[in-house]
Design a protein around this motif. Sequence first.
Motif, PDB file in Angstrom:
ATOM      1  N   SER A  90       0.868  -1.183   0.000  1.00 58.62           N
ATOM      2  CA  SER A  90       0.000   0.000   0.000  1.00 58.62           C
ATOM      3  C   SER A  90       0.903   1.231   0.000  1.00 58.62           C
ATOM      4  O   SER A  90       0.906   2.020   0.929  1.00 58.62           O
ATOM      5  CB  SER A  90      -0.963  -0.025   1.189  1.00 58.62           C
ATOM      6  N   SER A  91       1.714   1.290  -1.039  1.00 59.46           N
ATOM      7  CA  SER A  91       2.586   2.417  -1.338  1.00 59.46           C
ATOM      8  C   SER A  91       3.991   2.325  -0.743  1.00 59.46           C
ATOM      9  O   SER A  91       4.296   1.392   0.005  1.00 59.46           O
ATOM     10  CB  SER A  91       1.930   3.718  -0.921  1.00 59.46           C
ATOM     11  N   GLY A  92       4.811   3.335  -1.122  1.00 59.06           N
ATOM     12  CA  GLY A  92       6.232   3.288  -0.787  1.00 59.06           C
ATOM     13  C   GLY A  92       6.491   3.232   0.706  1.00 59.06           C
ATOM     14  O   GLY A  92       7.368   2.502   1.181  1.00 59.06           O
ATOM     15  N   GLN A  93       5.731   4.003   1.464  1.00 60.50           N
ATOM     16  CA  GLN A  93       5.933   4.045   2.906  1.00 60.50           C
ATOM     17  C   GLN A  93       5.697   2.658   3.526  1.00 60.50           C
ATOM     18  O   GLN A  93       6.435   2.222   4.405  1.00 60.50           O
ATOM     19  CB  GLN A  93       4.987   5.082   3.523  1.00 60.50           C
ATOM     20  N   HIS A  94       4.694   1.964   3.027  1.00 55.36           N
ATOM     21  CA  HIS A  94       4.410   0.601   3.484  1.00 55.36           C
ATOM     22  C   HIS A  94       5.561  -0.337   3.091  1.00 55.36           C
ATOM     23  O   HIS A  94       5.992  -1.191   3.887  1.00 55.36           O
ATOM     24  CB  HIS A  94       3.079   0.129   2.861  1.00 55.36           C
ATOM     25  N   ALA A 120      11.597   7.461   5.324  1.00 55.33           N
ATOM     26  CA  ALA A 120      12.332   6.210   5.555  1.00 55.33           C
ATOM     27  C   ALA A 120      12.878   6.215   6.981  1.00 55.33           C
ATOM     28  O   ALA A 120      12.805   5.204   7.686  1.00 55.33           O
ATOM     29  CB  ALA A 120      13.465   6.073   4.549  1.00 55.33           C
ATOM     30  N   LEU A 121      13.383   7.360   7.396  1.00 55.98           N
ATOM     31  CA  LEU A 121      13.933   7.431   8.760  1.00 55.98           C
ATOM     32  C   LEU A 121      12.866   7.088   9.791  1.00 55.98           C
ATOM     33  O   LEU A 121      13.133   6.326  10.725  1.00 55.98           O
ATOM     34  CB  LEU A 121      14.502   8.833   9.031  1.00 55.98           C
ATOM     35  N   GLY A 240      -2.956   9.272  -3.961  1.00 58.34           N
ATOM     36  CA  GLY A 240      -4.186   8.943  -3.238  1.00 58.34           C
ATOM     37  C   GLY A 240      -4.557   7.472  -3.319  1.00 58.34           C
ATOM     38  O   GLY A 240      -5.257   6.951  -2.438  1.00 58.34           O
ATOM     39  N   ILE A 241      -4.072   6.794  -4.334  1.00 53.66           N
ATOM     40  CA  ILE A 241      -4.462   5.404  -4.538  1.00 53.66           C
ATOM     41  C   ILE A 241      -3.637   4.446  -3.644  1.00 53.66           C
ATOM     42  O   ILE A 241      -4.027   3.327  -3.392  1.00 53.66           O
ATOM     43  CB  ILE A 241      -4.328   5.075  -6.050  1.00 53.66           C
ATOM     44  N   ARG A 242      -2.509   4.951  -3.121  1.00 52.07           N
ATOM     45  CA  ARG A 242      -1.647   4.200  -2.192  1.00 52.07           C
ATOM     46  C   ARG A 242      -1.302   2.788  -2.696  1.00 52.07           C
ATOM     47  O   ARG A 242      -1.638   1.788  -2.058  1.00 52.07           O
ATOM     48  CB  ARG A 242      -2.292   4.081  -0.790  1.00 52.07           C
ATOM     49  N   VAL A 243      -0.656   2.706  -3.829  1.00 50.59           N
ATOM     50  CA  VAL A 243      -0.199   1.398  -4.314  1.00 50.59           C
ATOM     51  C   VAL A 243       1.266   1.492  -4.737  1.00 50.59           C
ATOM     52  O   VAL A 243       1.686   2.466  -5.376  1.00 50.59           O
ATOM     53  CB  VAL A 243      -1.048   0.881  -5.504  1.00 50.59           C
ATOM     54  N   GLY A 244       2.012   0.474  -4.365  1.00 53.00           N
ATOM     55  CA  GLY A 244       3.403   0.338  -4.789  1.00 53.00           C
ATOM     56  C   GLY A 244       3.747  -1.142  -4.777  1.00 53.00           C
ATOM     57  O   GLY A 244       2.853  -1.998  -4.703  1.00 53.00           O
TER      58      GLY A 244
END
Length: 396
Positions: A90-94, A120-121, A240-244
């Motif tokens: 669910s995106s890069g942060q995930h 990332a930190l 907004g779509i939160r995909v990665g």
Amino acid sequence: MHSFKGHSMGNLFDYLKDPGIISLAGGLPSPDMFPRQAFRLASRKRLKSDIDRIMQYRPIRGEPELMEAIQEFLRRDGISVTEENMIVTSSGQHGLDLASRLFLDPGDAVLVDRPTFSGALIAFQLQNPRIAGSEIQEDGSDVDGFRDQIKKLKDIGVRSKFIYVVPDFQNPSGITMSIKKRRALLDLSYETHTPIVEDSPYRDFRYAGEPLPSLYSMDQQERGGHVIGVYTFSKLFCPGIRVGFNIGPPDVIRKMVEIKEGDIFNTPKYNQDMCAAFLTEMDLERHIEQCRRYYSRKLTAFTEAMKRCFPPESGIRWTEPDGGLFLWVTAPEQVDTMQWLHRAVKRKVAFVPGSVFYGNNPPNNHFRVNFSYASREELTEAVDRLALSFREQTCR
Ligand SMILES: Cc1ncc(COP(=O)(O)O)c(C=O)c1O
């Protein structure tokens, strides 16, 4: 969680609620580049043909249709993967959170550039590691610095679990890692058995120069299994779509699937379907070309205004990136950019003080500029306001 403070940038965003402020702060892509009409069409089609599956629990690893589209997306970049090498996130942060949970135990070390991506930190800090940084150089990571750190940490019994880098148009500095540094970093990974986490949200946003191979593709042609790729569609498509997705060796990815089962279970199918449509039905290459042209014009507008307003004698310097959405401004050492920000906000312009991009011991004389969101006219006006607030700051 007592010692965890979240994102120190968080309260900065309160400033941005003032509509008069020109924000160079967030990392927002421009809505001008959102393929809105194609999105509406794809959405209508999927809701009509597939609503029951959209409303249902779905496979944790990801939707087969999206995973197939991602394989094709990566083939353009010389990377060949199968389903066992990939997990939809669910995106890069995930994706960063998964890597961090998988590799880091409290007290382990993670190696990062100084500065590095603040998101990332905070993902790493959730696991209480030791953040070991080396100053980034004009051509990317200080690989010798990383080697010294790994050795020193090993001597005191601390394991360096991975090296985190953003090789293309790094957030926040805009710096791209040279091919020589990519080679050296991979060699360091082989030599010390330290995996590399390669975060690549901006790779397709190149405005000048020739593309360089990703670390993942270089590793794949050599030993393989040493690089974990973290990708997001937030910048290329829409956040907004939160995909990665993450890619890596099958055993690493299998573990990430197990972790994902315990955190979010599945990424919503609707969101994945929109991404699959973006990759297969929305003329990806044309979209990328449009983004390149659009953002590169903004970058030029911004740097030209900087040259006009900050002559060399001002002591202000900035990076001139070949792509991405950010550049990095360095002020003379005595200038505290957090104080500058307070003055800048009074002049209705905002940026992110550089200190948030360091794991520890931050210098205070840098700031990050995002040039993708404001219009070209606003960017020029923003630089005027920056110059005004700089003079106020230095004349105080
Ligand atoms: C280097 C880098 N990695 C990851 C992300 C996370 O992106 P998201 O979670 O929005 O997909 C960002 C966002 O700005 C970024 O700059």
